[in-house]
Design a protein around this motif. Structure first.
Motif, short mmCIF file in Angstrom:
data_model
loop_
_atom_site.label_atom_id
_atom_site.label_comp_id
_atom_site.label_asym_id
_atom_site.label_seq_id
_atom_site.Cartn_x
_atom_site.Cartn_y
_atom_site.Cartn_z
N ALA A 190 11.73 10.62 -27.73
CA ALA A 190 12.58 9.45 -27.89
C ALA A 190 11.75 8.17 -27.85
CB ALA A 190 13.66 9.42 -26.81
N TYR A 191 10.84 8.09 -26.90
CA TYR A 191 9.97 6.91 -26.77
C TYR A 191 9.16 6.70 -28.05
CZ TYR A 191 6.10 3.99 -25.09
OH TYR A 191 5.17 3.00 -24.93
N ASP A 192 8.55 7.76 -28.55
CA ASP A 192 7.72 7.65 -29.75
C ASP A 192 8.54 7.19 -30.95
OD1 ASP A 192 5.56 8.51 -28.26
OD2 ASP A 192 5.67 10.59 -28.95
N ALA A 193 9.77 7.73 -31.07
CA ALA A 193 10.63 7.36 -32.20
C ALA A 193 11.06 5.90 -32.11
CB ALA A 193 11.86 8.27 -32.23
N LEU A 194 11.30 5.43 -30.89
CA LEU A 194 11.73 4.05 -30.70
C LEU A 194 10.58 3.05 -30.88
CD1 LEU A 194 14.09 4.63 -27.67
CD2 LEU A 194 14.79 3.81 -29.94
N LYS A 195 9.36 3.52 -30.79
CA LYS A 195 8.19 2.66 -30.97
C LYS A 195 7.75 2.56 -32.43
CE LYS A 195 7.15 1.17 -26.82
NZ LYS A 195 7.03 -0.28 -26.50
N LYS A 196 8.37 3.33 -33.30
CA LYS A 196 8.02 3.28 -34.72
C LYS A 196 8.55 2.01 -35.37
CE LYS A 196 7.62 8.25 -35.60
NZ LYS A 196 8.14 9.40 -36.37
N ASP A 197 8.03 1.69 -36.52
CA ASP A 197 8.48 0.53 -37.28
C ASP A 197 9.04 1.00 -38.62
OD1 ASP A 197 8.94 -2.01 -38.20
OD2 ASP A 197 6.82 -2.47 -38.63
N PRO A 198 10.36 0.95 -38.81
CA PRO A 198 11.36 0.45 -37.86
C PRO A 198 11.67 1.49 -36.78
CG PRO A 198 12.45 1.24 -39.83
CD PRO A 198 10.97 1.36 -40.09
N PRO A 199 12.20 1.05 -35.64
CA PRO A 199 12.52 1.99 -34.57
C PRO A 199 13.71 2.87 -34.94
CG PRO A 199 13.29 -0.20 -34.03
CD PRO A 199 12.47 -0.34 -35.27
N ALA A 200 13.67 4.10 -34.45
CA ALA A 200 14.79 5.03 -34.67
C ALA A 200 15.85 4.75 -33.62
CB ALA A 200 14.29 6.47 -34.59
N VAL A 201 16.63 3.74 -33.86
CA VAL A 201 17.64 3.32 -32.89
C VAL A 201 18.63 4.47 -32.64
CG1 VAL A 201 19.50 1.69 -32.40
CG2 VAL A 201 17.44 0.92 -33.59
N GLY A 202 18.81 4.82 -31.38
CA GLY A 202 19.68 5.93 -31.01
C GLY A 202 18.90 7.16 -30.59
N ALA A 203 17.58 7.11 -30.72
CA ALA A 203 16.76 8.25 -30.28
C ALA A 203 16.96 8.49 -28.79
CB ALA A 203 15.29 7.99 -30.57
#
Length: 300
Positions: A190-203
């Motif tokens: 979840a952390y890695d997905a939220l740190k992506k650009d764009p973030p995976a909102v809801g991970a």
């Protein structure tokens, strides 16, 4: 980890002390809540004086504001070498290892040439600061991460994160360990997905299908907390033994800065350890010093 440095004692208000005046020593439980750790000579002098006073070795002549850190460190070197430190580093757990190693790299001393840490682009890490500026031997500083449960699991260690642990809990069920680390991995996903650009909102959120979302329908944090609490209840003897040896027996307990949300999750998942830390501080067994995120999570 930016911002101005500050230090507070939970028992007294600290006002400017005239040069040559004697510092009043805190009579009881002591906590330092800072944004950047101790970054001035006067802050280090005060901290060293308080720690030595708590051990009953600080002489009256060394209780004054004008003293230098070097004088205290040199005079009380033998006593300082006996200090035991527990260093809680969960705010770094989810960050890339190479990022944390880089932040700790350098050939100088902490604070030298205006750097926060040991060189250009480095940060202040408690273990390095206590070694460089106070003379605490590195072997007396135990770096741990609550999320690795060093009271329960044998772990190899991870550079810039935690030291190897080998509690060798004979009654540990391997299935319990596998279940725990599966849930912990979801928080990393979840952390890695939220740190992506764009973030995976809801991970990682409850009822979702993005990275880090458990099949149970719970959030990854809630699932990990549930499993973690159950383990701490099941293996309470191992946890209590570790707390006796590492919380109650430490002279200083420090918390590192970093990811405040993930650090808060680590403490929420390890409430039994949090309770032991609070009790140890209130019983005046240890001093707690927080830095940035480890200060923020002290608020309710």
């Amino acid at each position: 980890m930016g911002g101005g440095a500050s230090s507070r004692n939970c028992n007294c208000k600290v006002s400017p002390t005239p040069l040559g005046a004697m510092y009043p020593m805190p009579p009881g439980p002591t906590v330092y809540l800072t944004s950047t750790g101790f970054v001035t000579e006067s802050q280090w002098v005060r901290f060293i004086q308080v720690v030595l006073h708590r051990r009953g070795v600080l002489e009256v002549e060394d209780s004054f504001a004008h003293l230098t850190r070097e004088r205290l460190v040199q005079k009380y070197a033998a006593e300082i070498k006996q200090l035991k430190v527990l260093y809680i580093n969960d705010a770094s757990y989810h960050r890339p290892t190479d990022m944390m190693v880089k932040g700790r790299s350098g050939t100088g001393k902490v604070g030298q040439d205006g750097h926060l840490g040991r060189g250009p682009g480095t940060w202040l890490f408690w273990d390095q600061a206590l070694e460089d500026l106070m003379g605490v031997p590195p072997e007396n500083i135990k770096m741990i991460q609550l999320l690795e449960k060093p009271w329960l699991f044998n772990r190899p260690g991870r550079a810039a994160n935690y030291a190897a642990s080998s509690p060798n809990v004979a009654e540990l069920d391997k299935a319990d360990e596998e279940k725990y680390y599966k849930a912990l991995k979801l928080t990393q996903d979840a952390y890695d997905a939220l740190k992506k650009d764009p973030p995976a909102v809801g991970a990682g959120q409850a009822g979702g299908s993005l990275p880090g979302c458990p099949a149970s329908g719970k959030s990854c944090a809630d699932e990990l907390a549930e499993i973690s609490h159950a383990l701490d209840d099941k293996y309470r003897a191992a946890l209590d033994k570790w707390c006796d040896e590492n919380i109650d027996a430490s002279d200083i307990i420090v918390g590192q800065g970093g990811e405040v949300v993930m650090l808060n999750m680590a403490w929420q998942c390890n409430q039994a350890v949090a309770d032991r830390l609070v009790t140890a501080v209130r019983n005046n067994l240890t001093v707690y010093a927080g830095l940035s995120a480890s200060t923020m999570v002290c608020a309710k």
